[in-house]
Design a protein around this motif. Structure first.
Motif, PDB file in Angstrom:
ATOM      1  N   ARG A   1       0.851  -1.191   0.000  1.00  0.00           N
ATOM      2  CA  ARG A   1       0.000   0.000   0.000  1.00  0.00           C
ATOM      3  C   ARG A   1       0.885   1.239   0.000  1.00  0.00           C
ATOM      4  O   ARG A   1       2.058   1.188   0.386  1.00  0.00           O
TER       5      ARG A   1
ATOM      6  N   ASN B   1      -4.498   0.875  -1.521  1.00  0.00           N
ATOM      7  CA  ASN B   1      -4.194  -0.539  -1.339  1.00  0.00           C
ATOM      8  C   ASN B   1      -3.837  -1.147  -2.693  1.00  0.00           C
ATOM      9  O   ASN B   1      -4.622  -1.107  -3.635  1.00  0.00           O
TER      10      ASN B   1
ATOM     11  N   ARG C   1      -3.037  -4.364  -3.035  1.00  0.00           N
ATOM     12  CA  ARG C   1      -3.402  -5.784  -2.999  1.00  0.00           C
ATOM     13  C   ARG C   1      -4.910  -5.929  -3.254  1.00  0.00           C
ATOM     14  O   ARG C   1      -5.614  -4.946  -3.469  1.00  0.00           O
ATOM     15  N   ALA C   2      -5.407  -7.146  -3.164  1.00  0.00           N
ATOM     16  CA  ALA C   2      -6.831  -7.392  -3.383  1.00  0.00           C
ATOM     17  C   ALA C   2      -7.661  -6.697  -2.311  1.00  0.00           C
ATOM     18  O   ALA C   2      -7.369  -6.792  -1.118  1.00  0.00           O
ATOM     19  N   ALA C   3      -8.695  -5.982  -2.737  1.00  0.00           N
ATOM     20  CA  ALA C   3      -9.539  -5.234  -1.808  1.00  0.00           C
ATOM     21  C   ALA C   3     -10.476  -6.178  -1.058  1.00  0.00           C
ATOM     22  O   ALA C   3     -11.011  -7.138  -1.618  1.00  0.00           O
ATOM     23  N   THR C   4     -10.651  -5.911   0.250  1.00  0.00           N
ATOM     24  CA  THR C   4     -11.577  -6.661   1.098  1.00  0.00           C
ATOM     25  C   THR C   4     -12.322  -5.673   1.982  1.00  0.00           C
ATOM     26  O   THR C   4     -12.055  -4.473   1.979  1.00  0.00           O
ATOM     27  N   SER C   5     -13.243  -6.183   2.785  1.00  0.00           N
ATOM     28  CA  SER C   5     -14.006  -5.305   3.683  1.00  0.00           C
ATOM     29  C   SER C   5     -13.114  -4.697   4.759  1.00  0.00           C
ATOM     30  O   SER C   5     -13.400  -3.608   5.272  1.00  0.00           O
ATOM     31  N   THR C   6     -12.062  -5.397   5.127  1.00  0.00           N
ATOM     32  CA  THR C   6     -11.152  -4.869   6.140  1.00  0.00           C
ATOM     33  C   THR C   6      -9.914  -4.215   5.540  1.00  0.00           C
ATOM     34  O   THR C   6      -9.075  -3.698   6.269  1.00  0.00           O
ATOM     35  N   ASN C   7      -9.807  -4.249   4.215  1.00  0.00           N
ATOM     36  CA  ASN C   7      -8.664  -3.636   3.529  1.00  0.00           C
ATOM     37  C   ASN C   7      -9.143  -3.102   2.178  1.00  0.00           C
ATOM     38  O   ASN C   7      -8.855  -3.677   1.128  1.00  0.00           O
ATOM     39  N   PRO C   8      -9.884  -1.988   2.202  1.00  0.00           N
ATOM     40  CA  PRO C   8     -10.474  -1.472   0.963  1.00  0.00           C
ATOM     41  C   PRO C   8      -9.415  -0.977  -0.010  1.00  0.00           C
ATOM     42  O   PRO C   8      -8.249  -0.778   0.345  1.00  0.00           O
TER      43      PRO C   8
END
Length: 733
Positions: free
Chosen positions: A433, A471, A473-480
């Protein structure tokens, strides 16, 4: 410029440095022919300057204020370690210099830089500046570098966000680089050879262009060091260079262009020593592991740092000064190591884990505009300082973390494998990031003399900090994919100083601070910032300062209490979540003193006591929330003391001793693990061949004490340096 070019650069710069050192003195010391009134010719000899000794409290307060005040006049606990003191104490790196600050402890594990504990706080709660500039990543950026290029090191205890922005609840340290000057020509060369094949060569020169009427000056300081250590197969190569060009554009206008380069390569850096198992009570290490290096054979740390500053100063009148500083900082850091070690249950082998390939790519751009004014406020003498500070800080990290167990090696392992032997390891840097910090700040400081003896010092700062995180890397709910946070802290100071004589004063002050919730905003992620604002800190301090009329002795005393609120704790009802409601506090007393009963004898020292506590703190232990309220923070000693004694027993000979004592510290928040306190001592003897040449022999940790400089949890400790010696040859021109 790549890190691999360091060796070539080091050789070329060293050649330039030596040539400059040999040539500049000739220009600086050449005699001039003059005509006497009777018409005859005579030779004008060089001017000889005789310098007196000024008490430490008469020095400019520097980091303690933006106003033109001395340490004595500043109602705060301020320490200034000047160039003469750095040389007298044999300071080699910026880490060595910090022992001169009362109560401060420091260690430098590769992943922590200068890991400082000060007034009961540590890590990012201590701001470390370079020429008054915060790179907002001090826990790594302040990694020790050779101290030759620095004019002085300064510190102020307690909150100082009102001067330098978010952070600094425990204190602020400032490293000040030497700059070109118009008052004199000078040059010096220093060479040293020490135990463990530690060799250093350094030079510095200041040359005025045009002699006594010069309007330009250039300065160059360069040092190069190639060293092994008491840890097997660890080697450090480092080069530092600082150059500046001063031009007096007009009687009231001057400009300085300054550049700095810091390059370092640590081959197979030491990360720590595993402690005896089972770990309980007082931690200890096996004799067989002391001096052992359990990193992989190709372990590596390297940094490549560039600084550029443009300093413009305009004095439109006797009472006004305007300064503008444009600055740029560029740093690239690389890590490739296996970093974690623990002993097997039978203490017969070392289990290695924590393989990490990491890169930090950071750039900082900024501009600071400030105006100082001396005048009157309601008829009372007053000083003002106001300014605007704007900066943009960008950092991208490239981690490849392999936390699983790597292998188990013998206690006497010498070269245990390579980084690419670790399953999943590769030498590919993939971005994680990018953190971008946009900061705008306006500040105001005022000193008003209410009476000839009583003065009121106030300060106020308003910051607007916008953090934008991308970010990769691949976006997630805890790492947008992207998120943004904005902070607008306001911090300040109010202090009253009573100088009841010109050599004695007492003061009282109250100051506040704002601290990033995740420690470092330039590396923070979504999870640590989602529900948190900045933490807040406040300090109350009273103190006294005394010095003799002849400047031969001084003493300071300060008592303080600091409270930091809204730090993250584990939710007692849900151990998987955190809450911004914790509190940490510290109260303590610090004293420093200096005594010169004769021209031959100098005694200096400092003592500090601190009672630090986690007032409201819960820790996640195996999925359970456990209160640590009342416990002492890790790596925080309650007592620290230093003493330096120097005696010139002959016009050409001098000798001295130094002592340092640090009490025990806890290694975990539960306070069930601790390390022993320690005391070390050193000595030196110096011989002056003449007024400009000196040979010094110095010994460090002469008792060969094995001691813990820093705790790394319940499985590892970072040991201090073993006994060593050093021979230094210093020549001034």
């Amino acid at each position: 410029m790549s890190l691999s070019s360091c060796a070539t650069l080091r050789a070329s710069r060293l050649a330039v440095a030596v040539a400059a050192a040999l040539s500049l003195p000739l220009a600086a010391r050449a005699a001039d022919s003059v005509t006497l009134p009777d018409g005859s010719r005579a030779t004008q000899l060089d001017t000889v300057e005789v310098e007196g000794h000024a008490a430490d409290l008469d020095q400019a307060a520097g980091t303690g204020t933006r106003l033109a005040l001395s340490v004595m006049e500043t109602p705060a606990s301020v320490t200034v370690i000047d160039r003469g003191t750095l040389d007298r104490r044999g300071v080699r790196t910026t880490q060595d210099a910090l022992s001169g600050i009362p109560g401060l402890t420091v260690a430098s594990p590769p992943g922590n830089g200068n890991a400082v504990t000060y007034r009961g706080f540590s890590g990012s709660q201590i701001t470390q500046l370079f020429n008054g500039i915060d790179v907002q990543y001090a826990s790594i950026a302040a990694r020790p570098v050779d101290a030759w290029q620095y004019e002085r090191v300064e510190a102020i205890g307690g909150p100082s966000s009102f001067l330098y922005g978010a952070g600094a609840v425990g204190g602020t340290i400032n490293y000040v680089t030497r700059l070109a000057r118009l008052d004199r020509d000078e040059a010096a060369v220093q060479a040293s050879w020490a135990a463990f094949r530690d060799a250093t060569l350094a030079m510095g020169a200041n040359l005025r262009i045009g002699g006594d009427d010069a309007r330009q000056a250039i300065r160059l300081d360069v040092s190069t060091r190639d060293a092994e250590t008491g840890i097997d197969q660890q080697r450090r190569e480092a080069t530092t260079l600082a150059a500046s060009w001063l031009v007096q554009l007009a009687p009231t206008l001057r400009h300085t262009l300054a550049v700095e380069v810091q390059e370092e390569e640590d081959h197979r850096p030491y990360w720590g020593t595993p402690v005896r198992q089972p770990a309980s009570g007082r931690l200890s290490v096996l004799p067989a592991t002391v001096g052992r290096n359990y990193n992989v054979a190709d372990g590596y740390y390297g940094q490549d740092v560039r600084w550029a500053r443009s300093l413009l100063e305009w004095t439109p009148g006797e009472r006004d000064t305007v300064r503008n500083t444009v600055y740029h900082y560029d740093a690239l850091r690389d890590y490739r190591n296996v970093e974690s070690y623990r002993l097997t249950p039978d203490n017969d082998g070392v289990i290695r884990s924590g393989a990490l390939l990491q890169r930090h790519d950071q750039q900082l751009y900024g501009n600071r505009l400030e105006w100082t004014h001396e005048g009157a406020l309601f008829g009372l003498p007053t000083q003002w300082a106001t300014g605007l500070d704007v900066s943009y800080n960008r950092q991208t990290r490239f981690p490849l973390s392999l936390p699983a167990t790597v292998d188990t090696v013998a206690l006497d392992a010498v070269t245990p494998g390579h980084f690419l032997d670790v399953p999943g390891a590769s030498l590919v840097h993939t971005p994680d990031r990018t953190n971008r910090l946009h900061t705008q700040a306006v500040y105001l400081e005022n000193l008003t003399h209410l009476t000839p003896a009583v003065s009121l010092l106030t300060g106020l700062r308003r910051d607007r900090i916008v953090l934008d995180v991308v970010n990769h890397r691949a976006a997630t709910s805890t790492n947008p994919a992207r998120f943004e946070r904005t902070y607008t802290p306001t911090t300040g100071r109010v202090a009253l100083n009573w100088a009841f004589t010109s050599q004695a004063s007492v003061y009282a002050q109250y100051s506040t601070a704002a601290d990033p919730p995740a420690g470092i905003l330039s590396t923070a992620n979504f999870a640590t910032l989602r529900d948190f604002d900045l933490t807040t800190g406040r300090q109350g301090e009273i103190g006294a300062k005394l010095q003799s009329q002849d400047g031969r002795s001084f003493a300071t005393l300060a008592a303080y209490r600091i409270v930091r609120r809204d730090l993250a704790i584990t939710d007692p009802a849900n151990p998987g979540q955190t809450l911004p409601v914790g509190q940490q506090s510290a109260r303590g007393v610090e004293a420093s003193f200096g005594w010169r009963p004769s021209d031959a004898l100098t005694v200096e020292g400092n003592l500090a006591w601190v009672d630090a506590a986690l007032d409201d703190f819960y820790e996640n232990v195996g999925g359970l929330s456990v209160s640590r309220a009342g416990n002492r923070p890790t790596n925080t000693p309650s007592r620290v003391g230093n003493l330096w004694v120097d005696y010139a027993f002959d016009p050409r000979w001098r000798a001295g001793v130094d002592l340092r004592g640090v009490s025990s510290r806890h290694a975990n928040a539960a306070n069930t693990l601790s390390t022993a306190g320690y005391a070390t001592w050193g000595a030196h003897v110096g011989f002056a061949w003449n007024d400009s040449t000196e040979l010094i022999v110095r010994g460090r940790n002469l008792g060969d004490r094995t001691y813990v400089a820093y705790t790394l949890g319940g499985t590892m400790v970072y040991l201090g340096d073993p006994r060593s010696w050093e021979i230094i040859l210093r020549k001034r021109f």
